[in-house]
Scaffold this active site. Structure first.
Site, PDB file in Angstrom:
ATOM      1  CG  ASP A  50      50.274  42.830 -24.433  1.00 25.20           C
ATOM      2  OD1 ASP A  50      49.423  42.983 -25.331  1.00 25.20           O
ATOM      3  OD2 ASP A  50      51.482  42.680 -24.664  1.00 25.20           O
ATOM      4  NE  ARG A 285      53.974  43.022 -22.166  1.00 25.50           N
ATOM      5  CZ  ARG A 285      53.526  41.906 -21.628  1.00 25.50           C
ATOM      6  NH1 ARG A 285      53.426  40.823 -22.362  1.00 25.50           N
ATOM      7  NH2 ARG A 285      53.187  41.867 -20.355  1.00 25.50           N
ATOM      8  CE1 TYR A 293      50.140  38.461 -30.357  1.00 24.65           C
ATOM      9  CE2 TYR A 293      50.968  40.712 -30.235  1.00 24.65           C
ATOM     10  CZ  TYR A 293      50.140  39.709 -29.765  1.00 24.65           C
ATOM     11  OH  TYR A 293      49.308  39.949 -28.700  1.00 24.65           O
ATOM     12  N   PRO A 367      44.861  38.181 -32.399  1.00 25.53           N
ATOM     13  CG  PRO A 367      46.380  37.131 -30.961  1.00 25.53           C
ATOM     14  CD  PRO A 367      45.655  36.955 -32.249  1.00 25.53           C
TER      15      PRO A 367
HETATM   16  P1  FAD Z   1      38.891  34.719 -21.368  1.00 22.62           P
HETATM   17  O1  FAD Z   1      39.972  35.674 -21.085  1.00 22.62           O
HETATM   18  O2  FAD Z   1      39.202  33.529 -22.178  1.00 22.62           O
HETATM   19  O3  FAD Z   1      38.323  34.280 -19.978  1.00 22.62           O
HETATM   20  C1  FAD Z   1      37.431  33.217 -19.838  1.00 22.62           C
HETATM   21  C2  FAD Z   1      37.438  32.770 -18.400  1.00 22.62           C
HETATM   22  O4  FAD Z   1      36.405  31.814 -18.218  1.00 22.62           O
HETATM   23  C3  FAD Z   1      38.718  32.076 -17.991  1.00 22.62           C
HETATM   24  O5  FAD Z   1      39.156  32.580 -16.757  1.00 22.62           O
HETATM   25  C4  FAD Z   1      38.342  30.611 -17.911  1.00 22.62           C
HETATM   26  O6  FAD Z   1      39.062  29.897 -16.924  1.00 22.62           O
HETATM   27  C5  FAD Z   1      36.887  30.679 -17.547  1.00 22.62           C
HETATM   28  N1  FAD Z   1      36.114  29.546 -18.019  1.00 22.62           N
HETATM   29  C6  FAD Z   1      36.152  28.984 -19.243  1.00 22.62           C
HETATM   30  N2  FAD Z   1      35.282  27.995 -19.311  1.00 22.62           N
HETATM   31  C7  FAD Z   1      34.671  27.929 -18.122  1.00 22.62           C
HETATM   32  C8  FAD Z   1      33.665  27.097 -17.597  1.00 22.62           C
HETATM   33  N3  FAD Z   1      33.108  26.139 -18.323  1.00 22.62           N
HETATM   34  N4  FAD Z   1      33.287  27.292 -16.321  1.00 22.62           N
HETATM   35  C9  FAD Z   1      33.842  28.256 -15.570  1.00 22.62           C
HETATM   36  N5  FAD Z   1      34.789  29.073 -16.023  1.00 22.62           N
HETATM   37  C10 FAD Z   1      35.191  28.910 -17.288  1.00 22.62           C
HETATM   38  N6  FAD Z   1      43.756  40.574 -26.597  1.00 22.62           N
HETATM   39  C11 FAD Z   1      44.202  41.833 -26.553  1.00 22.62           C
HETATM   40  O7  FAD Z   1      43.393  42.757 -26.366  1.00 22.62           O
HETATM   41  N7  FAD Z   1      45.527  42.099 -26.673  1.00 22.62           N
HETATM   42  C12 FAD Z   1      46.456  41.112 -26.849  1.00 22.62           C
HETATM   43  O8  FAD Z   1      47.636  41.384 -26.930  1.00 22.62           O
HETATM   44  C13 FAD Z   1      46.012  39.761 -26.903  1.00 22.62           C
HETATM   45  N8  FAD Z   1      46.861  38.700 -27.042  1.00 22.62           N
HETATM   46  C14 FAD Z   1      46.379  37.428 -27.072  1.00 22.62           C
HETATM   47  C15 FAD Z   1      47.238  36.358 -27.254  1.00 22.62           C
HETATM   48  C16 FAD Z   1      46.744  35.060 -27.307  1.00 22.62           C
HETATM   49  C17 FAD Z   1      47.685  33.956 -27.548  1.00 22.62           C
HETATM   50  C18 FAD Z   1      45.361  34.800 -27.168  1.00 22.62           C
HETATM   51  C19 FAD Z   1      44.828  33.391 -27.224  1.00 22.62           C
HETATM   52  C20 FAD Z   1      44.512  35.861 -26.986  1.00 22.62           C
HETATM   53  C21 FAD Z   1      45.005  37.173 -26.955  1.00 22.62           C
HETATM   54  N9  FAD Z   1      44.160  38.255 -26.792  1.00 22.62           N
HETATM   55  C22 FAD Z   1      44.618  39.528 -26.769  1.00 22.62           C
HETATM   56  C23 FAD Z   1      42.770  38.043 -26.679  1.00 22.62           C
HETATM   57  C24 FAD Z   1      42.337  38.116 -25.249  1.00 22.62           C
HETATM   58  O9  FAD Z   1      43.131  37.292 -24.420  1.00 22.62           O
HETATM   59  C25 FAD Z   1      40.924  37.658 -25.201  1.00 22.62           C
HETATM   60  O10 FAD Z   1      40.183  38.264 -26.205  1.00 22.62           O
HETATM   61  C26 FAD Z   1      40.300  37.990 -23.854  1.00 22.62           C
HETATM   62  O11 FAD Z   1      41.003  37.369 -22.816  1.00 22.62           O
HETATM   63  C27 FAD Z   1      38.861  37.556 -23.846  1.00 22.62           C
HETATM   64  O12 FAD Z   1      38.315  37.788 -22.604  1.00 22.62           O
HETATM   65  P2  FAD Z   1      37.112  36.935 -22.082  1.00 22.62           P
HETATM   66  O13 FAD Z   1      36.871  37.408 -20.708  1.00 22.62           O
HETATM   67  O14 FAD Z   1      36.023  36.978 -23.060  1.00 22.62           O
HETATM   68  O15 FAD Z   1      37.622  35.427 -22.084  1.00 22.62           O
END
Ligand code: FAD
Length: 692
Positions: A50, A285, A293, A367
């Protein structure tokens, strides 16, 4: 089998999280034939990341969606620190601003990821019809689609026209693609947390038995794995693509609730260290929500955590204990999850510069500093224009190696930062100065305040490469460090003294200037849309003086015959340029990929745009006439004061400067305005563009 349908695409994006969306947005703006697939059924509606950092908002703004996030989000202005007093009771012992002032138009802001994804979809749609993509099919996320195999034909990797990556995609049913909500009927995020197992195996196993299972083969020029922490793409590249780093014993819970409490600081960002019940961070928020957290001291017993022991009740109880003697209750919980802190970075970010990994697929960390989503988007923001311009044959393939050079460095810095910050935040507060295992609160708030440059994203400083010309001293300094070496040794060299606040490798700052033609004040970032173009800023000095004006016009003539004549042109999307859309109202010719802008410091009234200045500063189009949007004055505006841009950029008004900025807003070259430096500018572009 031979009946499997096969198709070609320029770019295939796997995963539609923040990284995947950013990649898709770039591709749509550049008009690149792209597909994006995601295994899940739907977009995120609540929870997850977020926190938007200032630099991320600037980036989103360059695509026209920053203001939307800014308007809907809650802004984090202040942070307060709560620590145990001598009786062990928590008490506020300090307040501080949450941002560094004067660095950016934006401050840290929070809005849930689902909203942001909706903005991305709108921004992608606004890129069409794209003149470079006559198919006219706007990019859409193809959901319930999962890759099952990936191969790279390494022999064809350097062939510009090849589609050397072959991926098999499987189309799932709704049931196969829906994640099971574990442990409760509240919306929980455990299925995506690092405490949960990867669900891809189960999805594939489920679909395998189906007689009507649909598969297809896609041949792509480039594949970008944006598939998160369990990245299938990373695993498909082989064991040498493993993540390196460690898991800690610290387990944290996350809850988004509307609080009912007598705790006084619930609407500011709070860092609460209790005497012996662990730590809590509160993020205020939108819509009266707060995110908490919560350190779970009871489950931090070492080794891998049994997630079945974690419930939202136990997470909430832990929060109540930390915040006591204040009362905390809630009626509404929006989302919750739990995770175990670990810091890991992938060893390689690409294979043959044909398959790339971005976001959580190559770095994971805690996070709490709100970095994950931001760094993930920034990875894709760094990569997108490079893949786009290489695919369009505007840049040579060798530029692609700068992705790993630049972003692996940031991932390493992030992990180092997170390691330090998590330890300080998860640690028990020091009882007194002899308490060596405790964390001193002075140390904590000092580290927190020091971290702003990094956490805001404004401190990013990329290493030297063809894209970043550092002055010889700095480049030499880094030469000893093998990690940051790049094969394409920079040919052009910067002269930092010309613009002391424009640092090659760092983002070009934004200062207010006044538009020559119509007196409207703008901050220069407003004029730097993410449309794939490089920007060449000419700080021309006081051009009401003949000598300065002649120098600027002589540079104009040289650019016209040199860089601008030789650099490729680029088709812009209607989102980046209203004159890109319908044929009747379209630029006669696509613009150069090098966008020239003049910032002078003459009294605005003493300059006549068309009469006084060379045509490169007001390009003429047969259908649309002069472009009045390239010349700006550093001066007093009617209603919004003086931006002092020359001071802000560190440019001397007598000597002037030339600053070349990459399509992602990072400074590539800084040099002096005098004729003896023009060759340096040409050299820089020769190293980056496929010049005629
Ligand atoms: P993701 O957001 O994980 O997206 C990956 C996408 O790929 C998903 O839509 C998934 O469905 C898809 N996918 C996965 N495997 C496959 C596959 N084999 N084939 C097709 N599609 C696939 N970050 C912040 O900046 N602020 C925060 O407050 C924060 N809070 C968080 C709280 C938690 C509990 C967690 C776990 C993470 C948090 N993060 C936060 C981190 C943030 O969510 C991630 O760093 C960010 O979402 C990463 O983006 P991404 O696009 O790399 O991966």
């Amino acid at each position: 089998s031979s009946s499997t349908p096969t198709s070609e695409v320029d770019v295939l994006i796997i995963g539609a999280g923040p990284a995947g969306f950013m990649m898709a947005l770039w591709m749509s703006r550049l008009g690149i034939k792209t597909r994006i697939v995601d295994k899940r059924t739907d977009k995120v509606f609540s929870g997850q990341a977020d926190g938007f950092q200032a630099r991320t908002l600037e980036i989103l703004d360059s695509f026209g969606i920053g203001e939307r996030v800014w308007k809907e989000s809650n802004h984090l202005i202040e942070v307060s620190f709560w620590n145990p007093d001598s009786n062990g009771v928590i008490k506020r012992n300090g307040r501080a601003p949450d941002n560094i002032s004067g660095m950016s138009r934006f401050t840290e802001a929070v809005l849930h990821q689902g909203r942001m994804e909706a903005f991305f979809l709108d921004a992608i749609a606004a890129s069409y019809p794209h003149p470079a993509d006559p198919s006219g099919t706007p990019l859409k996320v193809e959901r319930m689609v999962l890759p099952t195999s990936l191969e790279v034909d390494e022999a064809a990797a350097e062939d510009d026209d090849a589609h050397p990556v072959t991926v098999t995609l499987r189309h799932l049913t709704e049931a196969e693609a829906t994640p099971t909500q574990k442990l409760s009927n509240l919306s929980d995020g455990l299925f995506r947390s690092n405490l949960a197992d990867d669900d891809v195996g189960a999805m594939l196993a489920q679909s395998k038995g189906r007689a009507d299972v649909r598969e297809e083969v896609v041949k792509a020029k480039y594949v970008v794995g944006c598939d998160g922490a369990h990245s299938w793409t990373r695993k498909a590249l082989g064991p040498e693509y493993e993540m390196k780093g460690e898991m800690t014993d610290f387990v944290w819970g996350v809850m988004d609730i509307v609080p009912i409490t007598d705790f006084p600081d619930v609407r500011t960002r709070c860092m609460i260290h209790s005497a012996s019940n662990g730590s809590l961070m509160i993020i205020p928020r939108e819509n009266r929500l707060i995110r908490m957290y919560i350190q779970l001291t009871e489950v931090s017993t070492g080794g891998r955590v049994d997630r079945s022991t974690i419930t939202h009740e136990m997470i909430f109880k832990a929060a109540q204990k930390i915040i006591s003697p204040y009362k905390l209750e809630y009626h509404y919980c929006d989302w919750w999850t739990a995770y175990q802190i670990g810091q890991r970075v992938g060893s390689h970010f690409s294979k043959c510069d044909r398959v790339f990994l971005a976001g959580d697929a190559v770095h994971t960390h805690s996070p709490k500093a709100g970095q994950g989503m931001n760094v993930s988007m920034s990875d894709a923001y760094n990569l997108g224009w490079k893949i786009g311009l290489v695919t369009k044959k505007i840049m040579p393939r060798k530029i692609l190696s700068t992705y790993e050079l630049e972003r692996k460095q940031i991932a390493n810095e992030l992990i180092e930062f997170d390691h330090k910050f998590s330890r300080l935040f998860s640690g028990r507060p020091q009882k007194d100065i002899l308490d060596e295992t405790g964390v001193s609160m002075e140390e904590f708030s000092k580290a927190f305040n020091m971290s702003h440059m990094f956490t805001s994203g404004l401190g990013v400083n990329y290493s030297p490469s063809a894209l970043v010309s550092k002055p010889p001293e700095e480049a030499l300094l880094l030469e000893s460090d093998k990690e940051v070496q790049n094969e394409g040794n920079p040919v052009a060299q910067s002269k930092l003294s010309a613009a002391t606040h424009c640092k090659p490798g760092m983002r070009f700052p934004s200062h207010q200037v006044v538009e020559q033609a119509d007196a409207r004040p703008w901050t220069l970032h407003h004029k730097m849309a993410s449309d794939g173009r490089f920007r060449l800023f000419v700080f021309g000095g006081d051009i009401s003086q003949a000598a300065a004006r002649e120098r600027v016009n002589a540079l104009g003539a040289r650019l016209e015959k040199g860089v601008l004549a030789r650099a490729p042109r680029i088709e812009l999307s209607p989102a980046a340029n209203p004159f890109a859309g319908t044929a009747r109202f379209r630029l006669d010719q696509p613009p150069s990929v090098v966008d020239v802008m003049l910032v002078h410091c003459a009294p605005r009234g003493e300059v006549e745009l068309v009469r006084d200045l060379h045509a490169v500063y007001h390009p003429f189009d047969a259908k649309l006439g002069w472009d009045y949007d390239k010349v700006f004055a550093d001066g007093e505006s009617y209603y919004e004061g003086h931006g002092h841009a020359y001071e802000g950029y560190g440019v001397d008004s007598e000597r002037g400067a030339i600053v070349v900025v990459r399509p992602d807003g990072y400074v590539g070259l800084v040099t002096e305005l005098g004729e003896e430096n023009w060759g340096e500018v040409e050299k820089w572009f020769e190293g980056v563009l496929r010049m005629a």
